[in-house]
Design a protein around this motif. Structure first.
Motif, PDB file in Angstrom:
ATOM      1  N   THR A  13       0.829  -1.209   0.000  1.00 21.07           N
ATOM      2  CA  THR A  13       0.000   0.000   0.000  1.00 21.07           C
ATOM      3  C   THR A  13       0.861   1.255   0.000  1.00 21.07           C
ATOM      4  OG1 THR A  13      -1.765  -1.162   1.196  1.00 21.07           O
ATOM      5  CG2 THR A  13      -1.817   1.244   1.233  1.00 21.07           C
ATOM      6  N   LYS A  17       0.899   4.098  -3.046  1.00 22.31           N
ATOM      7  CA  LYS A  17       0.609   5.521  -2.867  1.00 22.31           C
ATOM      8  C   LYS A  17       1.745   6.383  -3.417  1.00 22.31           C
ATOM      9  CE  LYS A  17      -2.430   5.012   1.155  1.00 22.31           C
ATOM     10  NZ  LYS A  17      -2.603   5.260   2.600  1.00 22.31           N
ATOM     11  N   ARG A  35      -8.569  -6.310   2.084  1.00 21.58           N
ATOM     12  CA  ARG A  35      -7.493  -5.438   1.601  1.00 21.58           C
ATOM     13  C   ARG A  35      -7.828  -4.860   0.235  1.00 21.58           C
ATOM     14  NH1 ARG A  35      -2.182  -9.181   2.999  1.00 21.58           N
ATOM     15  NH2 ARG A  35      -2.192  -8.861   5.262  1.00 21.58           N
ATOM     16  N   HIS A  37     -10.790  -4.353  -1.075  1.00 20.59           N
ATOM     17  CA  HIS A  37     -11.850  -3.348  -0.950  1.00 20.59           C
ATOM     18  C   HIS A  37     -11.318  -2.045  -0.358  1.00 20.59           C
ATOM     19  CE1 HIS A  37     -14.953  -5.914  -2.381  1.00 20.59           C
ATOM     20  NE2 HIS A  37     -14.912  -6.773  -1.365  1.00 20.59           N
ATOM     21  N   ARG A  38     -10.383  -2.156   0.588  1.00 17.03           N
ATOM     22  CA  ARG A  38      -9.815  -0.952   1.204  1.00 17.03           C
ATOM     23  C   ARG A  38      -9.079  -0.106   0.163  1.00 17.03           C
ATOM     24  NH1 ARG A  38      -6.336  -3.100   4.393  1.00 17.03           N
ATOM     25  NH2 ARG A  38      -4.471  -2.526   3.227  1.00 17.03           N
ATOM     26  N   ILE A  39      -8.302  -0.774  -0.688  1.00 20.36           N
ATOM     27  CA  ILE A  39      -7.577  -0.054  -1.735  1.00 20.36           C
ATOM     28  C   ILE A  39      -8.548   0.565  -2.728  1.00 20.36           C
ATOM     29  CG2 ILE A  39      -5.943  -0.278  -3.644  1.00 20.36           C
ATOM     30  CD1 ILE A  39      -4.611  -0.466  -0.962  1.00 20.36           C
ATOM     31  N   GLN A  40      -9.559  -0.188  -3.129  1.00 16.47           N
ATOM     32  CA  GLN A  40     -10.531   0.308  -4.103  1.00 16.47           C
ATOM     33  C   GLN A  40     -11.335   1.482  -3.562  1.00 16.47           C
ATOM     34  OE1 GLN A  40     -12.641  -3.369  -4.913  1.00 16.47           O
ATOM     35  NE2 GLN A  40     -11.612  -3.612  -6.888  1.00 16.47           N
ATOM     36  N   ASP A  41     -11.627   1.459  -2.262  1.00 19.77           N
ATOM     37  CA  ASP A  41     -12.438   2.523  -1.667  1.00 19.77           C
ATOM     38  C   ASP A  41     -11.653   3.815  -1.466  1.00 19.77           C
ATOM     39  OD1 ASP A  41     -14.569   0.799  -1.562  1.00 19.77           O
ATOM     40  OD2 ASP A  41     -14.285   0.260   0.555  1.00 19.77           O
ATOM     41  N   ASN A  42     -10.323   3.721  -1.408  1.00 18.29           N
ATOM     42  CA  ASN A  42      -9.510   4.895  -1.067  1.00 18.29           C
ATOM     43  C   ASN A  42      -8.610   5.392  -2.193  1.00 18.29           C
ATOM     44  OD1 ASN A  42      -9.945   5.346   2.021  1.00 18.29           O
ATOM     45  ND2 ASN A  42      -9.662   3.143   1.820  1.00 18.29           N
ATOM     46  N   THR A  43      -8.505   4.650  -3.283  1.00 15.44           N
ATOM     47  CA  THR A  43      -7.635   5.060  -4.388  1.00 15.44           C
ATOM     48  C   THR A  43      -8.308   4.747  -5.719  1.00 15.44           C
ATOM     49  OG1 THR A  43      -6.472   2.945  -4.667  1.00 15.44           O
ATOM     50  CG2 THR A  43      -5.632   4.439  -2.967  1.00 15.44           C
ATOM     51  N   ASP A  44      -7.646   5.167  -6.789  1.00 20.05           N
ATOM     52  CA  ASP A  44      -8.120   4.868  -8.139  1.00 20.05           C
ATOM     53  C   ASP A  44      -7.353   3.690  -8.746  1.00 20.05           C
ATOM     54  OD1 ASP A  44      -9.942   6.980  -8.104  1.00 20.05           O
ATOM     55  OD2 ASP A  44      -8.397   8.407  -8.724  1.00 20.05           O
ATOM     56  N   CYS A  47      -7.622  -3.038  -8.705  1.00 21.90           N
ATOM     57  CA  CYS A  47      -7.297  -4.142  -7.800  1.00 21.90           C
ATOM     58  C   CYS A  47      -7.936  -5.436  -8.289  1.00 21.90           C
ATOM     59  CB  CYS A  47      -7.773  -3.842  -6.385  1.00 21.90           C
ATOM     60  SG  CYS A  47      -6.915  -2.473  -5.603  1.00 21.90           S
TER      61      CYS A  47
END
Length: 230
Positions: A13, A17, A35, A37-44, A47
């Motif tokens: 992660t 970034k 993990r 979903h967390r990346i997809q929800d906070n970045t473009d 995943c």
């Protein structure tokens, strides 16, 4: 650059970034749904949920047109297999996170290089070297190494014990005519500037010195400071 990161943990992660800020085309692979979903929800970042050792998943991520594959899952075996598969499938460069220092020994590193793993890194070893380096550099307020320590930039604060207070930059240079260190900048109060030869060095100045290891050691002596061995 098209980059695939296998592993969406803390290391993956953090890397993602950093690289996203440099406008690279990123894809992340991880078998953990939370993990992903967390990346997809906070970045473009694109995943993909699945094992990075799966040929189907690697193909789905676009491995055949990838410039760089970085395998940083918590499992060393997964990282090595992912890197080997990625290289065989077309990735130009592959990097694997490992957990055993023996893999970094010259003969073993050469073996992995021939197998297709371009670079391996051991985070704990890197961290330990950095900690030892920080602890030993007690005379500097800041420092940056270049070319594996062959050249470095150190920042020294001039206090009451500094013997050349009130002297000029030219005086400091003439103390050691060989080009092994150079005073490149001074921070004074709220100002920072590149000094002239006749610039006087004052109490509480923060001086930025670029030099070789020998040159920095000499500058430490000149400022009345010293490091200690760890």
């Amino acid at each position: 650059m098209k980059i695939i990161i296998a592993g969406a943990g803390e290391v993956g992660t953090h890397l993602a970034k950093m690289m996203l800020a440099e406008n690279h085309q990123l894809t992340m692979i991880d078998s953990d749904s939370a993990r992903v979903h967390r990346i997809q929800d906070n970045t473009d970042i694109l995943c993909i949920r699945g094992s990075p050792t799966s040929l189907e998943i690697l193909d789905q991520a676009g491995i055949r047109k990838t410039d760089l594959l970085i395998a940083v899952t918590p499992e060393e075996d997964t990282n090595i297999v992912t890197a080997l598969l990625g290289k065989k499938l077309g990735a130009l460069k592959v990097i694997a996170r490992i957990d055993h220092n023996e893999y970094l020994e010259p003969a073993n590193r050469e073996m992995f290089l021939k197998m297709g793993v371009d670079y391996m890194f051991y985070p704990e070893k890197i961290a330990s070297k950095e900690i030892v380096n920080l602890l030993s550099q007690t005379s500097s307020t800041e420092f940056i190494d270049f070319s594996n320590g062959l050249l470095s930039l150190h920042v020294f604060r001039l206090d009451e014990t500094t013997p050349f207070l009130g002297k000029s930059v030219e005086y400091l240079r003439k103390l050691r005519p060989e080009p092994i260190y150079k005073l490149v900048a001074i921070a004074r109060g709220t100002d920072a500037f590149i000094p002239e030869e006749d610039t006087e060095l004052m109490l509480n100045d923060m001086i930025y010195v670029m030099g070789t290891k020998e040159g920095i050691n000499i500058m430490m002596q000149k400022t009345g400071k010293q490091n200690f061995d760890v």
